[in-house]
Design a protein around this motif. Structure first.
Motif, mmCIF file in Angstrom:
data_model
loop_
_atom_site.group_PDB
_atom_site.id
_atom_site.type_symbol
_atom_site.label_atom_id
_atom_site.label_comp_id
_atom_site.label_asym_id
_atom_site.label_seq_id
_atom_site.Cartn_x
_atom_site.Cartn_y
_atom_site.Cartn_z
ATOM 1 N N SER A 47 43.314 51.585 53.716
ATOM 2 C CA SER A 47 42.004 51.621 53.064
ATOM 3 C C SER A 47 41.863 50.461 52.088
ATOM 4 C CB SER A 47 41.814 52.956 52.337
ATOM 5 O OG SER A 47 40.500 53.028 51.804
ATOM 6 N N ALA A 48 40.661 50.342 51.528
ATOM 7 C CA ALA A 48 40.403 49.336 50.495
ATOM 8 C C ALA A 48 41.196 49.702 49.238
ATOM 9 C CB ALA A 48 38.913 49.287 50.190
ATOM 10 N N LEU A 49 41.618 48.713 48.494
ATOM 11 C CA LEU A 49 42.374 48.984 47.267
ATOM 12 C C LEU A 49 41.416 49.457 46.171
ATOM 13 C CD1 LEU A 49 44.963 46.036 47.152
ATOM 14 C CD2 LEU A 49 44.975 48.139 48.505
ATOM 15 N N ALA A 50 41.911 50.366 45.334
ATOM 16 C CA ALA A 50 41.053 50.986 44.321
ATOM 17 C C ALA A 50 41.868 51.383 43.104
ATOM 18 C CB ALA A 50 40.382 52.232 44.903
ATOM 19 N N GLY A 51 41.174 51.532 41.975
ATOM 20 C CA GLY A 51 41.857 52.025 40.777
ATOM 21 C C GLY A 51 40.855 52.360 39.689
ATOM 22 N N PHE A 52 41.274 53.198 38.753
ATOM 23 C CA PHE A 52 40.389 53.566 37.642
ATOM 24 C C PHE A 52 40.117 52.358 36.747
ATOM 25 C CE2 PHE A 52 42.045 57.809 38.678
ATOM 26 C CZ PHE A 52 40.844 58.502 38.728
ATOM 27 N N ILE A 53 38.874 52.254 36.316
ATOM 28 C CA ILE A 53 38.522 51.218 35.348
ATOM 29 C C ILE A 53 39.072 51.662 33.990
ATOM 30 C CG2 ILE A 53 36.604 50.033 34.204
ATOM 31 C CD1 ILE A 53 34.982 50.392 36.766
ATOM 32 N N GLU A 54 39.744 50.754 33.305
ATOM 33 C CA GLU A 54 40.371 51.119 32.034
ATOM 34 C C GLU A 54 39.450 50.809 30.860
ATOM 35 O OE1 GLU A 54 44.334 49.588 31.806
ATOM 36 O OE2 GLU A 54 44.974 50.802 33.540
ATOM 37 N N SER A 55 39.794 51.372 29.712
ATOM 38 C CA SER A 55 39.007 51.142 28.492
ATOM 39 C C SER A 55 38.932 49.651 28.207
ATOM 40 C CB SER A 55 39.663 51.829 27.291
ATOM 41 O OG SER A 55 39.934 53.165 27.607
ATOM 42 N N GLY A 56 37.766 49.188 27.826
ATOM 43 C CA GLY A 56 37.614 47.792 27.421
ATOM 44 C C GLY A 56 37.530 46.795 28.554
ATOM 45 N N GLU A 57 37.287 47.284 29.770
ATOM 46 C CA GLU A 57 37.213 46.379 30.925
ATOM 47 C C GLU A 57 35.825 46.398 31.537
ATOM 48 O OE1 GLU A 57 41.158 46.129 33.683
ATOM 49 O OE2 GLU A 57 40.013 47.961 33.842
ATOM 50 N N THR A 58 35.410 45.257 32.109
ATOM 51 C CA THR A 58 34.223 45.269 32.961
ATOM 52 C C THR A 58 34.655 45.671 34.376
ATOM 53 O OG1 THR A 58 34.473 42.995 33.714
ATOM 54 C CG2 THR A 58 33.234 43.332 31.663
ATOM 55 N N LEU A 59 33.653 45.952 35.196
ATOM 56 C CA LEU A 59 33.919 46.258 36.603
ATOM 57 C C LEU A 59 34.677 45.100 37.271
ATOM 58 C CD1 LEU A 59 33.440 47.769 39.292
ATOM 59 C CD2 LEU A 59 31.154 46.759 39.348
ATOM 60 N N GLU A 60 34.179 43.884 37.055
ATOM 61 C CA GLU A 60 34.788 42.725 37.707
ATOM 62 C C GLU A 60 36.237 42.525 37.247
ATOM 63 O OE1 GLU A 60 31.889 42.849 36.182
ATOM 64 O OE2 GLU A 60 30.357 42.210 37.626
ATOM 65 N N GLU A 61 36.466 42.723 35.950
ATOM 66 C CA GLU A 61 37.834 42.583 35.440
ATOM 67 C C GLU A 61 38.755 43.637 36.040
ATOM 68 O OE1 GLU A 61 36.903 40.647 31.016
ATOM 69 O OE2 GLU A 61 36.814 42.821 31.312
ATOM 70 N N ALA A 62 38.220 44.849 36.193
ATOM 71 C CA ALA A 62 39.039 45.928 36.762
ATOM 72 C C ALA A 62 39.418 45.610 38.210
ATOM 73 C CB ALA A 62 38.283 47.256 36.687
ATOM 74 N N VAL A 63 38.471 45.087 38.984
ATOM 75 C CA VAL A 63 38.766 44.727 40.379
ATOM 76 C C VAL A 63 39.863 43.665 40.406
ATOM 77 C CG1 VAL A 63 37.866 43.561 42.442
ATOM 78 C CG2 VAL A 63 36.503 45.345 41.312
ATOM 79 N N ARG A 64 39.707 42.628 39.598
ATOM 80 C CA ARG A 64 40.702 41.543 39.610
ATOM 81 C C ARG A 64 42.086 42.060 39.199
ATOM 82 N NH1 ARG A 64 36.176 38.516 37.459
ATOM 83 N NH2 ARG A 64 35.425 37.187 39.155
ATOM 84 N N ARG A 65 42.117 42.895 38.160
ATOM 85 C CA ARG A 65 43.408 43.409 37.681
ATOM 86 C C ARG A 65 44.065 44.314 38.723
ATOM 87 N NH1 ARG A 65 44.469 48.095 36.152
ATOM 88 N NH2 ARG A 65 42.314 48.680 35.724
ATOM 89 N N GLU A 66 43.287 45.268 39.274
ATOM 90 C CA GLU A 66 43.864 46.220 40.231
ATOM 91 C C GLU A 66 44.423 45.515 41.466
ATOM 92 O OE1 GLU A 66 44.594 49.374 40.714
ATOM 93 O OE2 GLU A 66 43.984 50.066 38.732
ATOM 94 N N ILE A 67 43.634 44.592 42.012
ATOM 95 C CA ILE A 67 44.073 43.908 43.234
ATOM 96 C C ILE A 67 45.332 43.078 42.940
ATOM 97 C CG2 ILE A 67 43.429 42.252 45.049
ATOM 98 C CD1 ILE A 67 41.692 44.782 45.135
ATOM 99 N N ALA A 68 45.322 42.403 41.790
ATOM 100 C CA ALA A 68 46.488 41.579 41.439
ATOM 101 C C ALA A 68 47.714 42.459 41.198
ATOM 102 C CB ALA A 68 46.176 40.744 40.202
ATOM 103 N N GLU A 69 47.534 43.573 40.509
ATOM 104 C CA GLU A 69 48.680 44.460 40.229
ATOM 105 C C GLU A 69 49.289 45.014 41.515
ATOM 106 O OE1 GLU A 69 47.227 46.329 35.914
ATOM 107 O OE2 GLU A 69 47.233 47.596 37.710
#
Ligand SMILES: [Zn+2]
Length: 305
Positions: free
Chosen positions: A196-218
């Motif tokens: 499936s597509a990669l996914a993760g909870f958006i964390e405090s203090g993050e934008t949507l775009e930042e959350a996508v970049r962080r989750e995929i990189a992690e």
């Protein structure tokens, strides 16, 4: 265009202003035409047969319940009031409701795709809200007892007066593409060949775009360029909002986080199309079902060709 996403599209007017009037709520509860979505241990009562639908209960259901249980006003539709009621305390709920042989309690995730579109939206709303009330009987600030207010719109602590509102947890999910390939992953314990597509909870203090970049990189080590929002989906297990994006990979050198994922790989567009069209054997790939936003995101990517 891909099939519509499941769970949005509720026809109910949530009646935000009117629901502050508790006498009005009491009057709705006494009407003969008021409909109740009965939830038993978060399962929904469904009429069996070739065209399953919600088995609406009437006000009689409330009389069989302990009076500490409060009905939640979901909203109004064509002049009729719709409530959700948690009947988990009943031992033989189908028998008490006179539904034996006609309707039975079913898991929301399993039955949602077989219900009329707007009814799937109503049970998503009802399931999340009833679950939230059941988990917020005590105040997280002081431990005092809480009671519902506004027809179940929120809860108020009887000791410290703190108001508590239902939460929605945002989850970023992205189809990451690089030319004619897209990045998919799988978790341990999933059925064989399911990705499936990669996914993760958006964390405090993050934008949507930042959350996508962080989750995929992690999870995959893939650096991400542009991120674009596409569509969202309420996901009532327990109360998430899936925020679907397209993201651009900057390279294809996967560095897997084996704590999060069992595998991640780039898949050719033709192979994804073949799996979406149902030839999972030929593609040697299984994708999430149409009810999941990942399926919608993949269909959108295929359609962009
Ligand atoms: Zn309190």
């Amino acid at each position: 265009m891909p099939d519509p996403i499941l769970f949005p599209g509720s026809p109910l007017d949530r009646a935000d202003h009117q629901r502050r009037d508790s006498a009005w709520i009491d009057e709705l509860l006494q009407r003969d035409d008021t409909r109740f979505v009965a939830l038993w241990r978060l399962r929904v009562l469904v009429v069996q047969g070739s065209e399953p639908c919600i088995a609406w209960a009437t006000k009689v259901v409330c009389e069989s319940m302990n009076r500490d249980v409060k009905e939640v006003l979901l909203g109004l539709w064509d002049g009729v009031a719709y409530f959700a009621v948690d009947i988990s305390e009943l031992k033989n709920p189908e028998e008490v409701l006179g539904a034996t042989g006609v309707a039975k309690f079913e898991d929301v995730r399993a039955v949602a795709q077989r219900l009329p579109y707007e009814q799937a939206a109503i049970i998503a709303h009802a399931r999340s809200r009833v679950d939230w009330h059941a988990r917020h009987v005590y105040c997280p600030a002081c431990g005092g007892k809480t009671t519902p207010r506004g027809g179940g719109a929120n809860r108020v602590c009887q000791s410290c007066d703190a108001e508590h509102f239902p939460r929605t947890d945002p989850v970023a999910i992205a189809v990451v593409s690089l030319g004619d390939r897209c990045l998919l992953g799988r978790q341990r314990g999933w059925p064989a060949r399911l990705y499936s597509a990669l996914a993760g909870f958006i964390e405090s203090g993050e934008t949507l775009e930042e959350a996508v970049r962080r989750e995929i990189a992690e999870e995959s080590g893939i650096p991400i360029g542009e991120v674009r929002y596409l569509a969202s989906q309420p996901w009532p297990f327990a109360s998430s909002l899936m925020i679907g994006c397209r993201a651009e990979a900057l390279d294809d050198k996967i560095k897997l986080d084996t704590f999060e994922l069992e595998d991640a790989a780039f898949f050719e567009r033709d192979r994804v199309r073949q799996a979406l069209e149902g030839d999972t054997e030929g593609a040697n790939l299984i994708l999430p079902p149409p009810m999941a936003i990942a399926n919608f995101l993949l269909r959108s990517w295929i359609a962009e060709e």
